[in-house]
Design a protein around this motif. Structure first.
Motif, short mmCIF file in Angstrom:
data_model
loop_
_atom_site.label_atom_id
_atom_site.label_comp_id
_atom_site.label_asym_id
_atom_site.label_seq_id
_atom_site.Cartn_x
_atom_site.Cartn_y
_atom_site.Cartn_z
N THR A 50 44.17 49.65 42.97
CA THR A 50 45.45 48.78 42.17
C THR A 50 45.35 47.36 42.91
OG1 THR A 50 47.38 49.38 43.76
CG2 THR A 50 46.72 50.76 41.72
N MET A 51 45.69 46.45 42.20
CA MET A 51 45.63 45.05 42.50
C MET A 51 46.83 44.24 41.93
SD MET A 51 42.02 43.82 41.57
CE MET A 51 41.22 45.06 42.10
N GLU A 52 47.19 43.10 42.38
CA GLU A 52 48.02 42.04 41.65
C GLU A 52 47.14 40.86 41.22
OE1 GLU A 52 52.36 43.06 43.80
OE2 GLU A 52 51.72 41.26 43.46
N ILE A 53 47.32 40.56 39.94
CA ILE A 53 46.45 39.53 39.73
C ILE A 53 47.21 38.25 39.13
CG2 ILE A 53 44.55 38.71 37.93
CD1 ILE A 53 43.56 41.64 38.13
N GLU A 54 47.09 37.32 39.63
CA GLU A 54 47.78 36.19 38.91
C GLU A 54 46.84 35.30 37.83
OE1 GLU A 54 50.95 34.77 40.32
OE2 GLU A 54 50.99 33.84 38.70
N ALA A 55 47.49 35.36 36.68
CA ALA A 55 46.49 35.07 35.42
C ALA A 55 47.33 34.40 34.47
CB ALA A 55 45.56 35.90 34.74
N ALA A 56 46.62 33.66 33.33
CA ALA A 56 47.61 32.97 32.32
C ALA A 56 47.91 34.04 31.05
CB ALA A 56 46.91 31.73 31.79
N SER A 57 46.75 35.02 31.15
CA SER A 57 47.19 35.98 29.94
C SER A 57 46.58 37.34 30.55
CB SER A 57 46.22 35.59 28.79
OG SER A 57 44.93 35.77 29.04
N GLU A 58 46.88 38.38 29.67
CA GLU A 58 46.36 39.83 29.96
C GLU A 58 44.85 39.80 29.89
OE1 GLU A 58 48.69 43.12 28.00
OE2 GLU A 58 46.79 44.15 27.99
N ALA A 59 44.40 38.89 29.00
CA ALA A 59 42.99 39.02 28.84
C ALA A 59 42.12 38.42 30.10
CB ALA A 59 42.43 38.30 27.69
N GLU A 60 42.82 37.45 30.52
CA GLU A 60 42.33 36.69 31.78
C GLU A 60 42.36 37.71 33.12
OE1 GLU A 60 43.84 32.60 32.70
OE2 GLU A 60 43.48 33.17 34.77
N ALA A 61 43.64 38.34 33.05
CA ALA A 61 43.62 39.51 34.28
C ALA A 61 42.60 40.58 33.96
CB ALA A 61 45.01 39.92 34.03
N HIS A 62 42.49 40.82 32.71
CA HIS A 62 41.33 41.95 32.80
C HIS A 62 39.82 41.42 33.13
CE1 HIS A 62 38.87 44.98 30.66
NE2 HIS A 62 39.91 45.68 30.60
N GLU A 63 39.46 40.08 32.91
CA GLU A 63 38.36 39.94 33.18
C GLU A 63 38.28 39.42 34.89
OE1 GLU A 63 36.54 35.15 32.50
OE2 GLU A 63 37.52 36.07 30.70
N THR A 64 39.39 39.31 35.20
CA THR A 64 39.24 39.17 36.66
C THR A 64 39.13 40.61 37.53
OG1 THR A 64 41.01 37.26 36.89
CG2 THR A 64 40.75 38.70 38.73
N ALA A 65 39.72 41.57 36.67
CA ALA A 65 39.65 42.91 37.44
C ALA A 65 38.16 43.63 36.95
CB ALA A 65 40.75 43.84 36.64
N ASP A 66 37.51 43.16 36.14
CA ASP A 66 36.41 43.54 35.53
C ASP A 66 35.37 42.81 36.56
OD1 ASP A 66 35.01 44.96 33.30
OD2 ASP A 66 34.04 43.15 32.97
N LYS A 67 35.40 41.80 36.83
CA LYS A 67 34.58 40.95 37.84
C LYS A 67 34.63 41.87 39.25
CE LYS A 67 33.30 36.30 39.27
NZ LYS A 67 33.82 34.79 39.42
N ALA A 68 35.89 42.10 39.65
CA ALA A 68 36.01 42.55 40.89
C ALA A 68 35.42 44.18 40.88
CB ALA A 68 37.32 42.94 41.35
N SER A 69 35.53 44.63 39.83
CA SER A 69 34.98 46.08 39.58
C SER A 69 33.41 46.01 39.82
CB SER A 69 35.37 46.74 38.51
OG SER A 69 36.80 46.85 38.20
N LYS A 70 32.81 45.05 38.82
CA LYS A 70 31.40 45.01 38.89
C LYS A 70 30.74 44.56 40.14
CE LYS A 70 30.09 44.46 33.94
NZ LYS A 70 31.36 44.17 33.36
N LYS A 71 31.45 43.34 40.87
CA LYS A 71 30.82 42.97 41.95
C LYS A 71 30.98 43.65 43.42
CE LYS A 71 29.90 38.10 40.47
NZ LYS A 71 29.90 36.64 41.05
N LEU A 72 32.17 44.12 43.17
CA LEU A 72 32.65 44.74 44.72
C LEU A 72 33.02 46.32 44.59
CD1 LEU A 72 33.40 43.60 47.51
CD2 LEU A 72 35.60 43.37 46.74
N LEU A 73 33.77 46.70 43.49
CA LEU A 73 34.42 47.96 43.84
C LEU A 73 33.58 49.11 43.38
CD1 LEU A 73 37.91 46.73 42.50
CD2 LEU A 73 37.36 47.19 44.83
N ALA A 74 32.75 49.04 42.09
CA ALA A 74 32.14 50.19 41.48
C ALA A 74 30.68 49.86 41.86
CB ALA A 74 32.48 50.20 40.16
N ASN A 75 29.98 51.02 41.93
CA ASN A 75 28.56 51.28 42.08
C ASN A 75 27.96 51.45 40.69
OD1 ASN A 75 26.04 51.94 42.22
ND2 ASN A 75 26.16 53.27 44.19
N LEU A 76 27.58 50.32 39.91
CA LEU A 76 27.43 50.74 38.50
C LEU A 76 26.02 51.69 38.27
CD1 LEU A 76 28.09 47.41 37.12
CD2 LEU A 76 29.64 49.32 37.33
#
Lengths: 83, 83
Positions: free
Chosen positions: A45-71
């Motif tokens: 879980t994480m807290e994300i500061e963003a202008a919209s839900e879509a932007e928050a989703h994009e941030t979480a997706d980037k974190a998952s792809k680049k750092l959290l998950a092994n695709l």
């Protein structure tokens, strides 16, 4: 706005999940004979500061792809909630 | 009936979460400056054969308490879905 992102990471279906297998096999020893197909992954879980839900989703997706998950071996799912 | 149980396990609030701290501090290095308070836990899914959703929940709860979660340091949440 602040959003809460919840990320579920699991081994891809069909790939080896030795932790899941071990847990499945341990279930009868604690008196549970009705449990199968245990999969063990990570929950982040994480807290994300963003202008919209879509932007928050994009941030979480980037974190998952680049750092959290092994695709190669893992799949992930993201849930966003406004805080 | 078959049910899918999804169990989210996280460190209890206020307790040390060194993995979460490490991930939080790594976010700027992948270009994300809007992420805070990362918590890292486990995500476990299992198939449960049970007569009702309540019975499946009880099974997942027993598995969490006896085997999956460390109740001193962790909290868990269970979701049950019919399959």
């Amino acid at each position: 706005m602040k959003f809460l992102a919840e990320i579920e990471i699991l081994p891809k279906k069909g790939l080896l999940d030795p932790q899941g297998k071990a847990v499945t096999h341990s279930m009868p020893s604690i008196g549970l004979n009705n449990v199968n197909e245990v999969c063990v992954g990570r929950f982040i879980t994480m807290e994300i500061e963003a202008a919209s839900e879509a932007e928050a989703h994009e941030t979480a997706d980037k974190a998952s792809k680049k750092l959290l998950a092994n695709l190669i071996m893992e799949q992930y799912k993201i849930r966003i909630t406004a805080l």
